[in-house]
Scaffold this motif. Structure first.
Motif, PDB file in Angstrom:
ATOM      1  N   ARG A  62      49.370  46.272  44.592  1.00  0.00           N
ATOM      2  CA  ARG A  62      48.737  45.846  43.340  1.00  0.00           C
ATOM      3  C   ARG A  62      47.296  46.303  43.391  1.00  0.00           C
ATOM      4  O   ARG A  62      46.743  46.477  44.480  1.00  0.00           O
ATOM      5  CB  ARG A  62      48.781  44.305  43.277  1.00  0.00           C
ATOM      6  N   LYS A  63      46.703  46.515  42.229  1.00  0.00           N
ATOM      7  CA  LYS A  63      45.279  46.869  42.257  1.00  0.00           C
ATOM      8  C   LYS A  63      44.548  46.244  41.078  1.00  0.00           C
ATOM      9  O   LYS A  63      45.167  45.923  40.055  1.00  0.00           O
ATOM     10  CB  LYS A  63      45.106  48.392  42.251  1.00  0.00           C
ATOM     11  N   GLU A  64      43.276  46.069  41.233  1.00  0.00           N
ATOM     12  CA  GLU A  64      42.425  45.626  40.126  1.00  0.00           C
ATOM     13  C   GLU A  64      41.330  46.669  39.954  1.00  0.00           C
ATOM     14  O   GLU A  64      40.781  47.158  40.939  1.00  0.00           O
ATOM     15  CB  GLU A  64      41.832  44.251  40.417  1.00  0.00           C
ATOM     16  N   VAL A  65      41.052  46.994  38.704  1.00  0.00           N
ATOM     17  CA  VAL A  65      40.125  48.093  38.412  1.00  0.00           C
ATOM     18  C   VAL A  65      38.781  47.541  37.943  1.00  0.00           C
ATOM     19  O   VAL A  65      38.739  46.562  37.188  1.00  0.00           O
ATOM     20  CB  VAL A  65      40.727  49.012  37.329  1.00  0.00           C
ATOM     21  N   SER A  66      37.692  48.165  38.398  1.00  0.00           N
ATOM     22  CA  SER A  66      36.308  47.803  38.013  1.00  0.00           C
ATOM     23  C   SER A  66      36.051  46.298  38.106  1.00  0.00           C
ATOM     24  O   SER A  66      35.895  45.609  37.107  1.00  0.00           O
ATOM     25  CB  SER A  66      35.996  48.278  36.598  1.00  0.00           C
ATOM     26  N   VAL A  67      36.057  45.809  39.304  1.00  0.00           N
ATOM     27  CA  VAL A  67      35.869  44.374  39.534  1.00  0.00           C
ATOM     28  C   VAL A  67      34.403  44.109  39.859  1.00  0.00           C
ATOM     29  O   VAL A  67      33.873  44.659  40.822  1.00  0.00           O
ATOM     30  CB  VAL A  67      36.750  43.881  40.711  1.00  0.00           C
ATOM     31  N   TYR A  68      33.774  43.277  39.035  1.00  0.00           N
ATOM     32  CA  TYR A  68      32.359  42.957  39.258  1.00  0.00           C
ATOM     33  C   TYR A  68      32.273  41.698  40.111  1.00  0.00           C
ATOM     34  O   TYR A  68      32.827  40.663  39.751  1.00  0.00           O
ATOM     35  CB  TYR A  68      31.668  42.743  37.901  1.00  0.00           C
ATOM     36  N   LEU A  69      31.638  41.786  41.252  1.00  0.00           N
ATOM     37  CA  LEU A  69      31.609  40.656  42.186  1.00  0.00           C
ATOM     38  C   LEU A  69      30.167  40.343  42.583  1.00  0.00           C
ATOM     39  O   LEU A  69      29.332  41.244  42.695  1.00  0.00           O
ATOM     40  CB  LEU A  69      32.394  41.011  43.459  1.00  0.00           C
ATOM     41  N   THR A  70      29.907  39.050  42.792  1.00  0.00           N
ATOM     42  CA  THR A  70      28.589  38.657  43.304  1.00  0.00           C
ATOM     43  C   THR A  70      28.788  37.693  44.469  1.00  0.00           C
ATOM     44  O   THR A  70      29.828  37.058  44.563  1.00  0.00           O
ATOM     45  CB  THR A  70      27.738  37.923  42.241  1.00  0.00           C
TER      46      THR A  70
END
Lengths: 191, 95
Positions: A62-70
């Motif tokens: 599975r993949k997630e695209v353009s994940v913004y994380l802090t």
């Protein structure tokens, strides 16, 4: 205060970048460079084209695209191009580069992936022990980077150094590799 | 480093676009389809990528780096280019 993962790359290239950008607020104006613009186009198209494709050769499920994380803990933020969830229960960051593969993964890219790894570990609560870089100018060559504890430690140390530079307004030493100064955006104002 | 850019492009529009790219990088036109100038490695790579995005498969653009020693050995027969200007020794030239 948070710093971005891109700041870490720039700091590793030359510590003075951070001083000029964050202490003196002088922008880099990197959009003047054609290759930077092409890189941005690549990231835009990657978000739209073939989003459901998962890399089976990397044992990705599975993949997630353009994940913004802090992360408050590490005081970093950044956008991961792709987070790959692998069949062994671990996850791995994947970063696309508009660059050619020269046979080695540069230190900047290794630390960038390590920081993304830390963000993914904290946010998704899965172990991360590797990352991938896709070099789009070398026929989309994918290079695997195995993380060791010292990569994570060194990346965190760099983040702390940057925070110290910014908070105290400390003027750091420039890079020792003078070849980098040749096409540096700040060469006119740097001594 | 000194870089030669030489091209063979059939379409007028594409050819003038490549010429414009070369001029934007500060190269000097030494012949109709030959440019020469002083670029660093990043600029030379960027120029090649930019030309690649403009041309068709049937066209060709050569980007040749040249060392200073070889540049000194160039023989100019007939009307040649200004060596000092091209190699960056003259900063500005007033006409």
């Amino acid at each position: 205060m948070f710093i971005t993962v891109s700041d870490v790359i720039e700091y590793l290239f030359c510590p003075r970048f951070i001083f000029f950008m964050h202490c003196l607020n002088i922008p880099q104006r990197e959009e003047r460079y054609y290759k930077v613009l092409r890189g941005r186009e690549l990231h835009e198209s990657r978000e739209k084209v073939n989003t459901s494709y998962v890399r089976k050769r990397l044992k990705c499920v599975r993949k997630e695209v353009s994940v913004y994380l802090t992360s408050r803990r590490y005081r970093i933020k950044g956008e991961v191009d792709e987070v790959l969830f692998l069949d062994d229960g671990t996850a791995a960051p994947m970063d696309y580069k508009y660059a050619e593969y020269s046979g080695v993964v540069h230190r900047t890219h290794r630390y960038q992936l390590a920081l993304y790894g830390l963000l993914i570990m904290e946010h998704f609560e899965v172990p991360v022990n590797r990352g991938y870089i896709c070099y789009t100018r070398s026929n989309h060559h994918v290079e695997e980077v195995i993380f060791r504890q010292k990569d994570y430690d060194a990346a965190i140390d760099t983040v702390n150094e940057i925070l110290r530079t910014v908070q105290y307004g400390y003027y750091p030493e420039g890079t020792k590799q003078k070849a980098r100064c040749v096409d540096c955006t700040y060469r006119n104002i740097c001594d | 480093m000194l870089v030669w850019v030489i091209y063979d492009i059939s379409d007028n529009r594409t050819r003038s676009r490549v010429a414009k790219i070369c001029k934007n990088y500060g190269l000097y036109r030494v012949q109709k389809s030959a440019f020469l100038g002083d670029l660093n490695r990043n600029e030379s790579d960027s120029l090649a990528v930019e030309c690649e995005s403009v041309i068709e498969d049937s066209d060709s653009v050569y980007v040749f780096p040249m060392c200073e020693d070889c540049f000194d050995k160039i023989k100019l027969i007939g009307t040649g280019f200004d060596r000092e200007l091209v190699s960056g020794m003259t900063v500005t030239k007033f006409f």
